[in-house]
Design an enzyme around this catalytic site. Structure first.
Site, PDB file in Angstrom:
ATOM      1  N   ASN A   9       0.858  -1.179   0.000  1.00 21.69           N
ATOM      2  CA  ASN A   9       0.000   0.000   0.000  1.00 21.69           C
ATOM      3  C   ASN A   9       0.899   1.235   0.000  1.00 21.69           C
ATOM      4  OD1 ASN A   9      -1.783   2.067   0.551  1.00 21.69           O
ATOM      5  ND2 ASN A   9      -2.289   1.363   2.625  1.00 21.69           N
ATOM      6  N   LYS A  11       0.070   4.265  -0.243  1.00 22.47           N
ATOM      7  CA  LYS A  11      -0.596   5.437   0.341  1.00 22.47           C
ATOM      8  C   LYS A  11      -0.417   6.669  -0.565  1.00 22.47           C
ATOM      9  CE  LYS A  11      -0.191   3.302   4.819  1.00 22.47           C
ATOM     10  NZ  LYS A  11      -0.091   3.435   6.256  1.00 22.47           N
ATOM     11  N   HIS A  95      -9.538   1.298   4.734  1.00 23.13           N
ATOM     12  CA  HIS A  95      -8.262   1.479   5.438  1.00 23.13           C
ATOM     13  C   HIS A  95      -8.496   2.405   6.633  1.00 23.13           C
ATOM     14  CE1 HIS A  95      -4.230   2.659   6.485  1.00 23.13           C
ATOM     15  NE2 HIS A  95      -3.812   1.561   5.878  1.00 23.13           N
ATOM     16  N   GLU A  97      -6.921   4.775   7.867  1.00 22.54           N
ATOM     17  CA  GLU A  97      -6.700   6.209   7.640  1.00 22.54           C
ATOM     18  C   GLU A  97      -7.945   6.850   7.034  1.00 22.54           C
ATOM     19  OE1 GLU A  97      -3.105   5.664   5.427  1.00 22.54           O
ATOM     20  OE2 GLU A  97      -2.062   5.103   7.262  1.00 22.54           O
ATOM     21  N   GLU A 167      -5.493  -4.905  10.518  1.00 17.03           N
ATOM     22  CA  GLU A 167      -4.451  -3.905  10.768  1.00 17.03           C
ATOM     23  C   GLU A 167      -4.751  -3.155  12.058  1.00 17.03           C
ATOM     24  OE1 GLU A 167      -2.403  -2.649   6.860  1.00 17.03           O
ATOM     25  OE2 GLU A 167      -4.240  -1.489   7.026  1.00 17.03           O
ATOM     26  N   GLY A 173       2.406   2.308  10.764  1.00 16.00           N
ATOM     27  CA  GLY A 173       3.352   3.401  10.599  1.00 16.00           C
ATOM     28  C   GLY A 173       4.036   3.829  11.885  1.00 16.00           C
ATOM     29  N   SER A 212       3.362  -2.105  10.303  1.00 13.89           N
ATOM     30  CA  SER A 212       4.815  -2.140  10.504  1.00 13.89           C
ATOM     31  C   SER A 212       5.446  -3.494  10.170  1.00 13.89           C
ATOM     32  CB  SER A 212       5.173  -1.711  11.930  1.00 13.89           C
ATOM     33  OG  SER A 212       4.736  -0.381  12.157  1.00 13.89           O
TER      34      SER A 212
HETATM   35  P1  PGA Z   1       2.776   0.322   7.643  1.00 11.98           P
HETATM   36  O1  PGA Z   1       1.310   0.508   7.009  1.00 11.98           O
HETATM   37  O2  PGA Z   1       3.330  -0.982   7.093  1.00 11.98           O
HETATM   38  O3  PGA Z   1       3.569   1.511   7.198  1.00 11.98           O
HETATM   39  O4  PGA Z   1       2.605   0.248   9.118  1.00 11.98           O
HETATM   40  C1  PGA Z   1       0.447  -0.567   6.811  1.00 11.98           C
HETATM   41  C2  PGA Z   1      -0.850  -0.076   6.216  1.00 11.98           C
HETATM   42  O5  PGA Z   1      -1.344   0.981   6.619  1.00 11.98           O
HETATM   43  O6  PGA Z   1      -1.426  -0.719   5.315  1.00 11.98           O
END
Ligand code: PGA
Length: 251
Positions: A9, A11, A95, A97, A167, A173, A212
């Protein structure tokens, strides 16, 4: 046997130059047999990535789609039918976010999920708890509610053509990762919720872990019985690191 899926992803990251660089890196990767690999670029770059990865077995998906499958008067949105027309095969739905920062509700996400499938795309439904919810002991309740909101409206059968990504919001992140045991517990609960409605669907659906994930922790996570691959954010912007995570899924 479920075929592992490793999905990157990207983003809201990238420029024309960095995307071209990443495509080059992905093209050069030696990918393991038996692992499905996908990337989710910003929609602006989907066409470049599709063209750049032609002949490479990496699927391309979108990070979001409109709640209606058909094109029409909806300024700023991209319809799932347009994504399918471009050559996408997958789309992220829900997601954290988008849930948290853009306020996308379970009700809206059910419509996006249905729109994706109506256009022949595979939705990757993202679910997960916040730190507050985990500390309050509500993790399973939260993911059950998020998954249930789709199941209640569309039925369990839709998960025969979908992927689930667990997640934990606190792990995205942040560099904090759920331990393999913490993740497995939630993955097993998600599968049990599907199993209560349809054992075959539950056995077949892939449940990815995200938050992560790096090459250094991927082997342990992917070794758990109900973890069928990963949704990778930050680490997917580095082709070599992403390739190493794909190889971890092939072990
Ligand atoms: P990250 O993000 O691996 O940077 O923690 C995962 C995601 O949001 O899909």
């Amino acid at each position: 046997m479920r075929r592992p899926l490793v999905a990157g992803n990207w983003k809201m990251h990238g420029t024309r130059a960095s995307v071209a660089e990443l495509i080059k890196g992905l093209h050069a990767l030696a990918l393991p047999e038996g692992v499905e690999v996908a990337v989710f670029p910003p929609s602006l770059y989907i066409n470049n990535v599709l063209a750049g990865l032609e002949g490479k077995s990496i699927a391309v998906g979108a990070q979001n789609c409109a709640a209606e499958p058909a094109q029409g008067a909806l300024t700023g949105e991209v319809a799932s039918s347009q994504l399918a027309d471009a050559g996408c095969t997958l789309v992220l739905v829900g997601h954290s976010e988008r849930r948290q920062i853009l306020g996308e509700s379970d009700e809206l996400l059910v419509r996006k999920f249905a729109a994706a499938q109506a256009s022949g795309l595979t939705p990757v439904l993202c679910i997960g708890e916040t730190l507050e919810q985990r500390e309050a002991g509500q993790t399973i309740e939260v993911v059950n509610r998020q998954l249930g909101s789709v199941m209640d409206v569309l039925g369990v059968e839709v998960f025969a053509r979908a992927v689930v990504a667990y997640e934990p919001v606190w792990a995205i992140g942040t560099g904090l990762t759920a331990t393999p045991e913490q993740a497995q517990e939630v993955h097993a609960a998600i599968r049990a919720q599907l199993d209560a409605e349809d054992a075959e669907v539950a056995r077949g659906v892939r449940i990815l872990y995200g938050g992560s994930v790096k090459a250094a922790n991927a082997v342990e996570l992917f070794g758990m019985p109900d973890i069928d691959g990963g949704l990778i954010g930050g680490a997917s912007l580095n082709a070599d690191e992403f390739g190493a995570i794909c190889r971890a899924a092939g072990n």
